[in-house]
Design an enzyme around this catalytic site. Structure first.
Site, mmCIF file in Angstrom:
data_model
loop_
_atom_site.group_PDB
_atom_site.id
_atom_site.type_symbol
_atom_site.label_atom_id
_atom_site.label_comp_id
_atom_site.label_asym_id
_atom_site.label_seq_id
_atom_site.Cartn_x
_atom_site.Cartn_y
_atom_site.Cartn_z
ATOM 1 N N GLU A 269 0.828 -1.215 0.000
ATOM 2 C CA GLU A 269 0.000 0.000 0.000
ATOM 3 C C GLU A 269 0.859 1.261 0.000
ATOM 4 O O GLU A 269 0.460 2.295 -0.536
ATOM 5 C CB GLU A 269 -0.958 -0.009 1.196
ATOM 6 C CG GLU A 269 -1.933 -1.182 1.209
ATOM 7 C CD GLU A 269 -2.715 -1.342 -0.081
ATOM 8 O OE1 GLU A 269 -2.943 -0.333 -0.780
ATOM 9 O OE2 GLU A 269 -3.099 -2.489 -0.397
ATOM 10 N N HIS A 272 1.375 2.176 -3.589
ATOM 11 C CA HIS A 272 0.266 2.958 -4.129
ATOM 12 C C HIS A 272 0.350 4.413 -3.665
ATOM 13 O O HIS A 272 0.191 5.354 -4.444
ATOM 14 C CB HIS A 272 -1.066 2.363 -3.671
ATOM 15 C CG HIS A 272 -1.486 1.134 -4.401
ATOM 16 N ND1 HIS A 272 -1.644 1.088 -5.767
ATOM 17 C CD2 HIS A 272 -1.796 -0.113 -3.949
ATOM 18 C CE1 HIS A 272 -2.032 -0.130 -6.128
ATOM 19 N NE2 HIS A 272 -2.136 -0.868 -5.048
ATOM 20 N N GLU A 298 -0.947 -0.392 -9.974
ATOM 21 C CA GLU A 298 -0.567 -1.682 -9.392
ATOM 22 C C GLU A 298 0.906 -1.976 -9.616
ATOM 23 O O GLU A 298 1.542 -2.636 -8.793
ATOM 24 C CB GLU A 298 -1.437 -2.796 -9.965
ATOM 25 C CG GLU A 298 -1.358 -4.112 -9.208
ATOM 26 C CD GLU A 298 -1.841 -4.022 -7.769
ATOM 27 O OE1 GLU A 298 -1.428 -4.872 -6.953
ATOM 28 O OE2 GLU A 298 -2.619 -3.099 -7.433
#
Length: 509
Positions: A269, A272, A298
């Site tokens: 995460e 991201h 991604e």
């Protein structure tokens, strides 16, 4: 163009940009309401929240499909635009034309049903009962089929939905890449499972305090360079990241017997969030300040999770921090021990978010094939659990014992996110291509990672990916960043070399 005409065109673009920025702010408000619903909102808040999100969705749809927006787009496309202006117009035109094809009441219904679906999915998963979620899933499938038909009744509805998440590579590319991965990874996985190599897979066995795991998650975010002034860490049933270049939040989840899983989810995460935070701040509110769809997003999370977080170099730097947090559990663990544990290929893994690098893609293929058949009308919702279990047995050699560890494990269908799953594998493939380019251009990258110096990698990704926002299409961005067309070659070379060495496979070294 005369001076008067140029001034008029400039005024039109300025007015258009104000509308686009207003639209972006409404979308961002919807995202923060979604984040709150998954992280902070009390359980009883769903009825009001679904109405709130539906209202925002309706206003957004009205603004995007307004006659004024259509007129501005037509005028701008008829005139002369800079490359940046043309990119903004291209992206808004694509979004506007799709939205204008869909009736407003359908948009509102999809928003409301998907908002109400999340707690239904959660309850069904907790009670291990797909039948509780099946009517909601069937409704969402029907609504999304109708949505796709309004956009283009003459095309495959799944292809239309796939373009919500990856509009430029095409579902044919997704099918081609997934077919190649299946053909080449299945024999590699079989060879791994037949290997006699003795890896230190028990390094993280036992119970690990979850509060201490959270401290460790914050340690890893510190180590990688997460900007706490523009982000935060929370927990959620399904880890995710959300936000913009001023506020990019991450979530993770903790289990006493899965400390490595929580750590890798946090790194994922972070990938991201660091992409989001790397978008140009001066372009906030326009497509130039928005990320380039899900394949690229991604790629950033998988690059940091797999090429950095699962590397030997990373553990040379980070293992001392892990030992500081869990001295009794890991006092004797070596870098090789942790590296081997972080890259174990599991015998019986059933959960995608807990999967290893190789079997992960079989999870994606299962979901891709099932949701594609659902949308195309080739599979009935009531048959999903059985088909899911059959495919897991065929592709992974394991069969789920429950709906909770089978077809109910992921949240995405409750959001109505059909067409999303292929981007996980497409992103993993792109991550390898990008990392190979970064490694070619950054001197001694492995040594820098081992020293905890991530600045050059951050800078390379920002320069070649993040700063461009949505200026380029996906294929154009890949060519700009790597000098090559999109290819699975780098990913397959990477995993064959890595796992061939780990599992002592003569045919893959």
């Amino acid at each position: 163009m005369s001076s008067e005409a140029a001034d008029e065109a400039s005024d039109t673009y300025s007015e258009f940009l104000q509308q686009v920025q207003r639209l972006t702010n409404l979308q961002q408000a919807g995202r923060i309401l979604g984040w709150d619903q998954e992280v902070m909102m009390p359980e009883g808040g769903t009825p009001a929240r679904s109405k709130q999100r539906s209202a925002l969705s309706t206003v957004t749809h009205e603004l995007l499909t307004s006659d004024e927006m259509a007129r501005q787009l037509d005028d701008l496309e008829a005139g002369e635009l800079s490359d940046e202006e043309a990119a903004v117009v291209r992206e808004v035109r694509r979004e506007r034309d799709r939205a204008a094809s869909v009736p407003q009441d359908l948009v509102e219904e999809i928003s409301e049903v998907s908002s109400e679906a999340m707690p239904v999915w959660q309850e069904a998963k907790e009670e291990d009962d797909f039948s509780k979620f099946a009517p909601t899933l069937e409704k969402l499938v029907e609504l999304k089929r109708e949505y796709a038909e309004h956009i283009d009744p003459d095309r495959d509805p799944y292809e239309v939905l796939f373009e919500e998440y990856e509009p430029y590579l095409g579902v044919d590319t997704a099918e081609r890449v997934l077919d190649r991965l299946r053909d080449e990874l299945v024999p590699l996985v079989e060879a791994v499972r037949e290997s006699d190599a003795d890896l230190a897979t028990d390094t993280f066995d036992g119970e690990f305090d979850t509060d201490t795991q959270e401290d460790l998650a914050r340690d890893v975010l510190d180590t990688l360079g997460y900007d706490w002034d523009h982000g935060r860490l929370d927990t959620a049933p399904h880890p995710f990241s959300s936000g913009n270049q001023f506020d990019a939040r991450v979530t993770t989840r903790f289990s006493p017997d899965e400390p490595l899983g929580a750590l890798m989810a946090t790194v994922h995460e972070f990938g991201h969030a660091t992409y989001t935070l790397g978008l140009p701040r001066e372009e906030y509110g326009t497509p130039l300040g928005e990320s380039r769809d899900m394949t690229v997003h991604e790629s950033q999370s998988r690059l940091w999770e797999n090429h950095v977080g699962r590397s030997r170099a990373f553990w040379e730097r980070f293992l001392p921090k892990v030992k500081d947090r869990f001295p009794e559990k890991l006092a004797d663990a070596s870098v090789d021990d942790v590296y081997e544990a972080a890259n174990e290929v599991y015998e019986d893994n059933l959960i995608r978010v807990e999967a290893d690098e190789l079997t992960y893609h079989m999870h994606i293929i299962v979901r891709f094939e099932i949701e594609r058949d659902l949308i195309r009308g080739d599979l009935d919702v009531e048959d999903v659990p059985e088909v899911w279990n059959d495919k897991y047995e065929e592709y992974l050699g394991v069969r789920p014992d429950s709906d909770a560890e089978g077809c109910l494990q992921d949240i995405h269908w409750s959001h109505g996110d059909f067409g999303y799953f292929p981007t996980y594998s497409l992103g993993s493939v792109l991550a390898s291509q990008l990392y190979a380019s970064a490694d070619d251009e950054i001197e001694n990258l492995d040594e820098k990672i081992a020293e905890g110096d991530f600045e050059d990698l951050h800078d390379w990704l920002t320069e070649n990916v993040h700063q461009h926002g949505s200026r380029y299409t996906t294929d154009e961005l890949i060519r700009q960043a790597t000098g090559e067309e999109y290819t699975a070659d780098y990913f397959l070379d990477y995993v064959k070399s890595k796992y061939g060495e780990l599992y002592e496979l003569d045919d893959y070294q």
